[in-house]
Design an enzyme around this catalytic site. Structure first.
Site, PDB file in Angstrom:
ATOM      1  N   SER A  91       6.897 -77.003  47.553  1.00 45.52           N
ATOM      2  CA  SER A  91       7.505 -77.120  48.884  1.00 45.52           C
ATOM      3  C   SER A  91       6.516 -77.809  49.799  1.00 45.52           C
ATOM      4  CB  SER A  91       7.835 -75.734  49.434  1.00 45.52           C
ATOM      5  OG  SER A  91       8.052 -75.825  50.838  1.00 45.52           O
ATOM      6  N   GLY A  92       6.953 -78.879  50.455  1.00 47.40           N
ATOM      7  CA  GLY A  92       6.036 -79.648  51.311  1.00 47.40           C
ATOM      8  C   GLY A  92       5.568 -78.866  52.519  1.00 47.40           C
ATOM      9  N   SER A  93       6.510 -78.273  53.262  1.00 43.97           N
ATOM     10  CA  SER A  93       6.113 -77.548  54.479  1.00 43.97           C
ATOM     11  C   SER A  93       5.223 -76.360  54.117  1.00 43.97           C
ATOM     12  CB  SER A  93       7.345 -77.073  55.250  1.00 43.97           C
ATOM     13  OG  SER A  93       8.163 -76.272  54.438  1.00 43.97           O
ATOM     14  N   ASP A 253      16.438 -76.461  57.297  1.00 43.75           N
ATOM     15  CA  ASP A 253      14.991 -76.672  57.306  1.00 43.75           C
ATOM     16  C   ASP A 253      14.616 -77.222  58.681  1.00 43.75           C
ATOM     17  OD1 ASP A 253      12.350 -77.355  56.790  1.00 43.75           O
ATOM     18  OD2 ASP A 253      12.780 -78.188  54.804  1.00 43.75           O
ATOM     19  N   GLY A 258       9.455 -81.705  52.936  1.00 49.01           N
ATOM     20  CA  GLY A 258       8.569 -82.529  52.106  1.00 49.01           C
ATOM     21  C   GLY A 258       9.149 -82.858  50.749  1.00 49.01           C
ATOM     22  N   THR A 259       9.704 -81.860  50.056  1.00 51.10           N
ATOM     23  CA  THR A 259      10.242 -82.144  48.725  1.00 51.10           C
ATOM     24  C   THR A 259      11.544 -82.949  48.831  1.00 51.10           C
ATOM     25  OG1 THR A 259      11.160 -79.890  48.793  1.00 51.10           O
ATOM     26  CG2 THR A 259       9.176 -80.209  47.485  1.00 51.10           C
TER      27      THR A 259
HETATM   28  O1  LIG Z   1       9.171 -79.070  52.945  1.00 50.36           O
HETATM   29  C1  LIG Z   1       9.801 -78.606  52.001  1.00 50.36           C
HETATM   30  O2  LIG Z   1       9.706 -79.078  50.861  1.00 50.36           O
HETATM   31  C2  LIG Z   1      10.655 -77.422  52.259  1.00 50.36           C
HETATM   32  N1  LIG Z   1      10.767 -76.908  53.585  1.00 50.36           N
HETATM   33  C3  LIG Z   1      11.587 -75.694  53.483  1.00 50.36           C
HETATM   34  C4  LIG Z   1      12.411 -75.917  52.269  1.00 50.36           C
HETATM   35  C5  LIG Z   1      11.547 -76.762  51.353  1.00 50.36           C
HETATM   36  O3  LIG Z   1      10.789 -75.864  50.578  1.00 50.36           O
END
Ligand SMILES: O=C(O)[C@H]1NCC[C@@H]1O
Length: 342
Positions: A91-93, A253, A258-259
């Protein structure tokens, strides 16, 4: 004070998206790989996710991250991401929050002006560059695991919508990507609830109609999330677009995801709409930004893939000690459909 299972958590958000980080009170799960550790934690410690994520200690908009020793010999830390409905490979965040907390809390040493942190995730090794100044992380850039397209221009049948053209791509989770304009949506904040309702229906239909399996890890399968992709504009010479990802069981989100960003970049590249080295700005429903680019081409098994780079920032929000009063009727919390949609 009487509390069992006391767990220390540092709160943070990445471009608006909550990503709490456990800094004490939980032992790393066993497992020969980070993926196995994630699976073991999800199977054996549902109390941990339930206690920290569900009401009354958590909320639908939170994710919680566990820092572990790494398994990969080149990594500095391991990371396991617990989201409300799934433990996710990457997960990016949550990565941005985890590295920021690890550096700002002194779990790993900070070097100014730049610290390189290699994070062992269940999806693979991710290299992070943290821009650091005066004890703070002022920017986090990560090079994600290989991202690739799984289905292009596929038609699915969605209850209440009918036939819908979608793409499916992987960027650490599997995304069903839909053009927001095809549904008359603008991705304004006021559409959040509508996006969730439609997005969960699209995800459920796509998961059944478009079987999707990672070519190198068959345990990564099934579409996790719907990503609504807004139109692309050129702003100050940079391709820029808004997006909104629906995170199950049903919320948007808060960051540009990020993903989901990596999945979308892989799709744009496959379509010939984004070249290696070309900048792309991805905006969230809150208009917060991830600056990104594709930095190279690679393969995931036999499948052509891209290496994507994503930059954003996290801010700490507090330090909490969670625990369970032995007389609490809700030691593992609860979910109610007023906020826990579905
Ligand atoms: O940034 C992300 O990849 C995500 N943000 C919340 C849901 C994902 O995991």
């Amino acid at each position: 004070m009487q509390l069992d299972r006391v767990i220390t958590v540092v709160g943070a958000h990445a471009e608006g998206e909550v990503g709490r980080v456990i800094t004490g009170g939980v032992l790393p799960p066993r497992g020969a790989t980070m993926f196995e550790r994630m699976t073991n934690l999800e199977r054996d410690s549902s109390w941990l996710r339930n206690m920290l994520l569900f009401d009354p200690r958590g909320s639908v908009n939170a994710a919680v991250n566990l820092i572990t020793p790494p398994i990969h010999p080149d990594a500095d830390i391991g990371m396991i991401v617990m989201e409300s409905d799934y433990f996710v490979p990457m997960s990016g965040s949550n990565l941005i929050c985890t590295v920021t907390v690890a550096l700002e809390a002194g779990i790993i040493p900070m070097k100014e002006p730049r610290t390189i942190v290699r994070v062992d995730t269940p999806a693979g090794l991710v290299e992070v560059i943290a821009e650091c100044q005066a004890g703070k992380c002022r920017g986090i850039t990560f090079r994600n695991i290989p991202s690739f397209v799984m289905h292009r221009d596929s038609m699915i049948e969605v209850p209440g919508i009918g036939s819908l053209r979608v793409d499916v791509a992987y960027g650490g989770m599997i995304y069903c990507i839909v053009n927001s304009e095809d549904l008359g949506l603008t991705l304004a904040r006021s559409e959040a609830r509508q996006l969730v309702e439609i997005g969960e229906r699209i995800k459920a239909a796509a998961a059944v109609q478009l079987p999707s399996v990672h070519p190198e890890n068959p345990l990564i399968h099934t579409i996790n999330q719907t990503e609504f992709a807004g139109p692309i504009e050129i702003i100050k010479g940079v391709k820029t677009s808004k997006n909104a990802v629906v995170v199950s069981p049903g919320r948007i989100d808060r960051c540009p995801c990020g993903t989901g960003t990596s999945a979308r970049l892989a799709l744009l590249h496959a379509r010939g709409e984004l070249a290696v080295g070309e900048r792309f700005r991805h905006l969230s429903i809150l208009d917060t930004v991830f600056d990104c680019e594709i930095v190279g081409e690679t393969k995931a098994g036999p499948v052509p893939a891209t290496i994507t780079q994503v930059s954003g920032r996290a801010w700490l929000t507090g330090v909490s000690h969670y625990g369970v009063d032995p007389e609490d009727p809700f030691p593992e919390g609860y979910r109610l459909s007023d906020t826990w949609f579905a």
